[in-house]
Design a protein around this motif. Structure first.
Motif, short mmCIF file in Angstrom:
data_model
loop_
_atom_site.label_atom_id
_atom_site.label_comp_id
_atom_site.label_asym_id
_atom_site.label_seq_id
_atom_site.Cartn_x
_atom_site.Cartn_y
_atom_site.Cartn_z
N PRO A 171 -27.81 -17.88 40.93
CA PRO A 171 -28.07 -18.91 39.90
C PRO A 171 -29.38 -19.66 40.13
CG PRO A 171 -25.77 -18.97 40.56
CD PRO A 171 -26.46 -18.01 41.51
N ASN A 227 -31.15 -19.83 36.62
CA ASN A 227 -31.07 -21.08 35.85
C ASN A 227 -32.43 -21.65 35.47
OD1 ASN A 227 -28.29 -21.01 35.78
ND2 ASN A 227 -28.03 -22.28 37.60
N ASP A 281 -33.65 -22.12 31.58
CA ASP A 281 -34.10 -23.43 31.09
C ASP A 281 -35.50 -23.35 30.48
OD1 ASP A 281 -31.72 -24.51 31.94
OD2 ASP A 281 -32.54 -25.35 33.80
N ALA A 296 -28.04 -15.27 31.31
CA ALA A 296 -26.76 -15.86 31.72
C ALA A 296 -25.72 -14.79 31.99
CB ALA A 296 -26.27 -16.83 30.65
N ARG A 316 -26.61 -13.36 35.34
CA ARG A 316 -26.33 -14.39 36.35
C ARG A 316 -24.85 -14.43 36.72
NH1 ARG A 316 -26.47 -20.15 33.87
NH2 ARG A 316 -24.53 -19.25 33.02
#
Length: 262
Positions: A127, A131, A135, A189, A192
């Motif tokens: 992550p 992440n 973002d 995602a 992930r």
């Protein structure tokens, strides 16, 4: 253009090769589309009916709302097979496509004959890697995709290949730049959150694992991890970075065909 209608949109696909031949499904990596397999089509279609598709969020397929999961992407494949009335296939997936292949082999193994997992892992990165990328892509949109395009060259190809084959490199990274930022973030995602490390032993399909010796994303150690846990598996290492089907095109195609025909 051929599309299959899903519950929330259309999935774009392409079929090549003899209609009566066994079906080989090719599943693209994160940030590319079905054309990432173009180099394999002449050799593969000599013996197989090749079914390529754009994973949701990529190419000409739907870009649905929210984050995706590998299970969702794999169920799209099952819907595609049902729509085309194809009961069983060989499946070859690279990177994210390899995660999709793992889910199918674990959860819908009766639909697979042989499985090819290329430049992938049971768990890809952490992550902490995904992440910030999610973002930035959600915040900056297609501007971020242009930045990722430039950064991807060093991950996808060795420096030697990038210097000697600029046209091939440009064509592949252009796919990334043109990918929907929402679709890309949603699939980041999915990658992930996927973790098949404890489930690999459930895979029964004969499996070929293809690694790139210079792959910084999914390393040969990742391939060895899968090979040690998938009972009927074979490991092949090619001189390439992350997109081994492009960088080691002829050797890649030969290895896959030899495995499928054994």
């Amino acid at each position: 253009m051929p599309f299959v209608h899903l519950a929330d949109g259309q999935l774009h696909y392409q079929l090549d090769g003899p209609a009566a031949a066994p079906v080989l499904v090719l599943s693209n990596s994160l940030g590319t589309d079905l054309h990432m397999w173009d180099a394999q089509i002449p050799a593969f279609t000599e013996q197989f009916r090749v079914l390529r598709y754009d994973t949701r969020g990529h190419g000409q397929s739907l870009v649905s709302e929210g984050f995706y999961s590998i299970e969702q992407n794999a169920r799209d494949v099952l819907t595609l097979l049902e729509a085309l009335d194809i009961p069983k296939v060989h499946f070859c997936g690279l990177s994210m496509g390899g995660l999709i292949g793992q889910w199918l082999a674990i959860n819908a193994g009766e639909r697979l004959d042989k499985l090819v997992l290329c430049n992938t892992a049971a768990k890809i990165a952490s992550p902490e890697v995904w992440n910030p990328r999610i973002d930035s892509v959600l915040r900056e949109g297609q501007v971020a995709m242009q930045t990722l395009r430039d950064a991807s060259i060093a991950r996808w190809f060795t420096a030697e290949f990038a210097a000697n084959q600029p046209a091939k490199v440009k064509a592949l990274v252009a796919m990334l730049a043109q990918t929907s930022s929402r679709g890309y973030a949603a699939n980041c995602a999915a990658v992930r959150d996927a973790d098949f490390r404890e489930q690999l032993g459930a895979i029964q399909a004969p499996t070929l694992i293809v690694c790139g010796s210079a792959d910084p994303v999914t390393t040969p150690a990742d391939g060895q991890f899968m090979a040690e846990r998938i009972v009927d598996s074979k490991l092949v290492e090619l001189h390439a970075a992350h997109l081994s089907n492009v960088e080691a095109g002829e050797l890649f195609s030969r290895a896959v065909l030899e495995f499928l025909n054994t």
